[in-house]
Design a protein around this motif. Structure first.
Motif, PDB file in Angstrom:
ATOM      1  N   GLY A  36       0.870  -1.499   0.082  1.00  0.00           N
ATOM      2  CA  GLY A  36       0.022   0.046  -0.097  1.00  0.00           C
ATOM      3  C   GLY A  36       0.874   1.206  -0.108  1.00  0.00           C
ATOM      4  N   MET A  37       2.193   1.033  -0.179  1.00  0.00           N
ATOM      5  CA  MET A  37       3.026   2.222   0.166  1.00  0.00           C
ATOM      6  C   MET A  37       3.482   2.984  -1.035  1.00  0.00           C
ATOM      7  N   GLU A  38       3.097   2.407  -2.349  1.00  0.00           N
ATOM      8  CA  GLU A  38       3.722   3.032  -3.451  1.00  0.00           C
ATOM      9  C   GLU A  38       5.450   2.979  -3.450  1.00  0.00           C
ATOM     10  N   LEU A 102       5.715  -9.796  15.838  1.00  0.00           N
ATOM     11  CA  LEU A 102       4.898  -8.565  15.852  1.00  0.00           C
ATOM     12  C   LEU A 102       4.620  -7.866  16.989  1.00  0.00           C
ATOM     13  N   GLN A 103       5.853  -7.889  17.826  1.00  0.00           N
ATOM     14  CA  GLN A 103       5.986  -6.888  18.909  1.00  0.00           C
ATOM     15  C   GLN A 103       6.295  -5.533  18.199  1.00  0.00           C
ATOM     16  N   ASP A 104       6.943  -5.365  17.182  1.00  0.00           N
ATOM     17  CA  ASP A 104       6.817  -4.208  16.277  1.00  0.00           C
ATOM     18  C   ASP A 104       6.076  -4.182  15.259  1.00  0.00           C
ATOM     19  N   PRO A 105       5.019  -3.304  15.390  1.00  0.00           N
ATOM     20  CA  PRO A 105       3.932  -3.254  14.494  1.00  0.00           C
ATOM     21  C   PRO A 105       4.335  -2.877  13.077  1.00  0.00           C
ATOM     22  N   PRO A 106       4.119  -3.844  12.006  1.00  0.00           N
ATOM     23  CA  PRO A 106       4.482  -3.503  10.643  1.00  0.00           C
ATOM     24  C   PRO A 106       4.063  -2.365   9.983  1.00  0.00           C
ATOM     25  N   GLU A 107       2.813  -1.747  10.576  1.00  0.00           N
ATOM     26  CA  GLU A 107       2.054  -0.459  10.078  1.00  0.00           C
ATOM     27  C   GLU A 107       3.275   0.744  10.327  1.00  0.00           C
ATOM     28  N   LEU A 108       3.975   0.575  11.175  1.00  0.00           N
ATOM     29  CA  LEU A 108       4.976   1.682  11.783  1.00  0.00           C
ATOM     30  C   LEU A 108       6.000   1.920  10.515  1.00  0.00           C
ATOM     31  N   ILE A 109       6.106   1.020   9.652  1.00  0.00           N
ATOM     32  CA  ILE A 109       7.208   1.236   8.516  1.00  0.00           C
ATOM     33  C   ILE A 109       6.787   2.218   7.821  1.00  0.00           C
ATOM     34  N   ILE A 110       5.374   2.617   7.673  1.00  0.00           N
ATOM     35  CA  ILE A 110       5.046   3.734   7.017  1.00  0.00           C
ATOM     36  C   ILE A 110       5.696   4.914   7.492  1.00  0.00           C
ATOM     37  N   ASP A 111       5.529   5.205   8.779  1.00  0.00           N
ATOM     38  CA  ASP A 111       6.111   6.323   9.447  1.00  0.00           C
ATOM     39  C   ASP A 111       7.564   6.372   9.344  1.00  0.00           C
ATOM     40  N   LEU A 112       8.057   5.334   9.511  1.00  0.00           N
ATOM     41  CA  LEU A 112       9.710   5.314   9.529  1.00  0.00           C
ATOM     42  C   LEU A 112      10.152   5.698   8.152  1.00  0.00           C
ATOM     43  N   GLN A 114       8.770   7.447   5.867  1.00  0.00           N
ATOM     44  CA  GLN A 114       8.372   8.933   5.625  1.00  0.00           C
ATOM     45  C   GLN A 114       9.411   9.642   6.299  1.00  0.00           C
ATOM     46  N   ARG A 115       9.779   9.553   7.401  1.00  0.00           N
ATOM     47  CA  ARG A 115      10.798  10.245   7.991  1.00  0.00           C
ATOM     48  C   ARG A 115      12.040  10.266   7.409  1.00  0.00           C
ATOM     49  N   HIS A 116      12.261   8.790   6.822  1.00  0.00           N
ATOM     50  CA  HIS A 116      13.717   8.727   6.039  1.00  0.00           C
ATOM     51  C   HIS A 116      13.603   9.371   4.796  1.00  0.00           C
ATOM     52  N   GLN A 117      12.395   9.586   4.228  1.00  0.00           N
ATOM     53  CA  GLN A 117      12.611  10.257   3.021  1.00  0.00           C
ATOM     54  C   GLN A 117      12.443  11.862   3.300  1.00  0.00           C
ATOM     55  N   GLU A 118      12.410  12.238   4.582  1.00  0.00           N
ATOM     56  CA  GLU A 118      12.715  13.669   4.950  1.00  0.00           C
ATOM     57  C   GLU A 118      13.829  14.001   5.081  1.00  0.00           C
ATOM     58  N   GLY A 119      15.039  12.871   4.985  1.00  0.00           N
ATOM     59  CA  GLY A 119      16.203  13.256   4.871  1.00  0.00           C
ATOM     60  C   GLY A 119      16.987  12.571   6.156  1.00  0.00           C
ATOM     61  N   GLY A 161      15.024  -0.714  20.201  1.00  0.00           N
ATOM     62  CA  GLY A 161      15.532  -1.905  20.211  1.00  0.00           C
ATOM     63  C   GLY A 161      16.221  -1.844  18.672  1.00  0.00           C
ATOM     64  N   ASP A 162      16.083  -2.887  17.918  1.00  0.00           N
ATOM     65  CA  ASP A 162      16.752  -2.701  16.454  1.00  0.00           C
ATOM     66  C   ASP A 162      15.689  -2.548  15.524  1.00  0.00           C
ATOM     67  N   PHE A 163      14.438  -2.336  15.835  1.00  0.00           N
ATOM     68  CA  PHE A 163      13.267  -1.853  14.945  1.00  0.00           C
ATOM     69  C   PHE A 163      13.810  -0.387  14.621  1.00  0.00           C
ATOM     70  N   ARG A 164      13.945  -0.137  13.276  1.00  0.00           N
ATOM     71  CA  ARG A 164      14.392   0.989  12.410  1.00  0.00           C
ATOM     72  C   ARG A 164      14.752   0.968  11.292  1.00  0.00           C
ATOM     73  N   ILE A 165      14.587   2.011  10.463  1.00  0.00           N
ATOM     74  CA  ILE A 165      14.896   2.099   8.984  1.00  0.00           C
ATOM     75  C   ILE A 165      16.310   2.828   8.933  1.00  0.00           C
TER      76      ILE A 165
END
Ligand code: UDP
Ligand code: MG
Length: 319
Positions: A36-38, A102-112, A114-119, A161-165
């Motif tokens: 769903g993220m294009e 699933l302790q780290d919600p996959p849905e959060l990847i969208i936000d991660l 997006q912030r990454h795209q901000e630089g 933790g290690d959950f990050r982009i």
């Protein structure tokens, strides 16, 4: 639509150790979020010596979904190494590291993302709350991160933790870091670049149970401390000087009382015993601390491969 062979925007790296109860739903949720993220993406599962049906399930996922790949390590090498193997093999412009439970919600990847795209080259997810984990684990983890930030010069973010982009630039630096005792969150912080956090509430494990025993946690903590701080060694030096100082004062006292007050000072079994035991204890602690460093130097000198891949999907493609 993304093609399978181009360099994907995101590689999602998932270490797997006995996660048969989580793989199907995880794969489904990841696919739902990512498609769903294009963006173009790949999912890289790293099977870290699972003894359940995880590998079979991973083969199924890879067979039915061209965006999913897997690596099968020849035995259990540990979480940090499994993630390292994933980072070595992923092709993305950026990589998301996520737990399989699933302790780290996959849905959060969208936000991660997006912030990454901000630089930001690194966007980590900081746990605002943690559900379903024992107070002891939470308390020791909190203590540990506070201790780390006092012991080291690098700025390891608290409660992450290690959950990050991470960006490809960071992945390449990590690949160039040869150490055997991986402490990825510290190494990533060490690389510098622009780093930021987003907050989330950590869920309970979906199925199965944690494979991070307290023993593994202690080892992990020691890896973190020894690879980023010499403070324990300095502490031993400090103890040595302190004890010598005390011994010097006691020697003065003994000499003065012997020569000036003619005290034979024959009593003193208790004080002798205490001194011997105390000094013995301190010396052993010192040797132990040095040993922790020495063992790690040994591992780095042997310089064995970090992991062995037994099997991987789409071998010819990656070659
Ligand atoms: N894991 C792994 N190898 C190990 C232990 C754990 O690959 O030796 C994986 C596990 O499958 C999960 C992630 O690392 O995807 C985190 O493990 P776990 O949930 O057991 O740790 P916790 O969340 O309790 O710290
Ligand atoms: Mg977990």
């Amino acid at each position: 639509m993304p093609t399978v062979n181009s360099v994907p925007d995101i590689s999602v790296i998932v270490p797997i150790h006995n996660e048969e109860g989580n793989i199907p739903i995880l794969h489904e949720r990841l696919t739902q979020v990512l498609s769903g993220m294009e963006v173009s993406y790949e999912i890289v599962f790293v099977n870290d010596g699972s003894r359940d049906r995880s590998l079979v399930l991973l083969r199924d996922c890879a067979a039915s979904d061209p965006y999913t790949h897997y690596l099968d390590l020849s035995r259990n090498f540990g979480h940090q190494i499994a993630v390292t193997a994933g980072l070595d093999h992923c092709r993305g412009q950026s990589a998301v590291i996520i737990d399989a439970d699933l302790q780290d919600p996959p849905e959060l990847i969208i936000d991660l993302y997006q912030r990454h795209q901000e630089g930001f080259e690194v966007v980590y997810a900081r746990r605002r709350t943690r559900k379903g984990e024992s107070w002891l684990k939470k308390a020791t983890a909190r203590r540990f991160y506070r201790l780390m930030s006092r012991l080291t010069h690098i700025d390891i973010p608290l409660d992450t933790g290690d959950f990050r982009i991470i960006d490809r630039k960071v992945i390449d630096v990590l690949k160039a870091m040869p150490e055997q005792n991986k402490f990825l969150r510290g190494q990533i912080s060490w690389t510098g670049f622009r780093q930021t956090a987003i907050e989330y509430d950590r869920d309970e494990r979906h199925a199965g149970k944690t494979s991070y025993t307290y023993r593994k946690m202690v080892r992990f903590a020691l890896d973190g401390i020894t690879s980023f701080s010499e403070a324990p060694l300095r502490f031993v030096t400090f103890l040595g000087f302190t004890c010598s100082g005390i011994a010097f004062l006691l020697a003065l006292y003994a000499l003065v009382s012997y020569f000036f007050f003619q005290e034979e000072y024959v009593r003193g079994w208790a004080s002798t015993m205490l001194t011997v035991l105390f000094m013995g204890g301190i010396q052993l602690i010192g040797i132990g601390i040095i040993g922790e460093y020495l063992a790690r130097i040994g591992a780095n000198v042997r310089n064995r491969p970090l992991y062995v891949v037994a099997e991987q999907s789409d071998q010819e493609e990656q070659a």
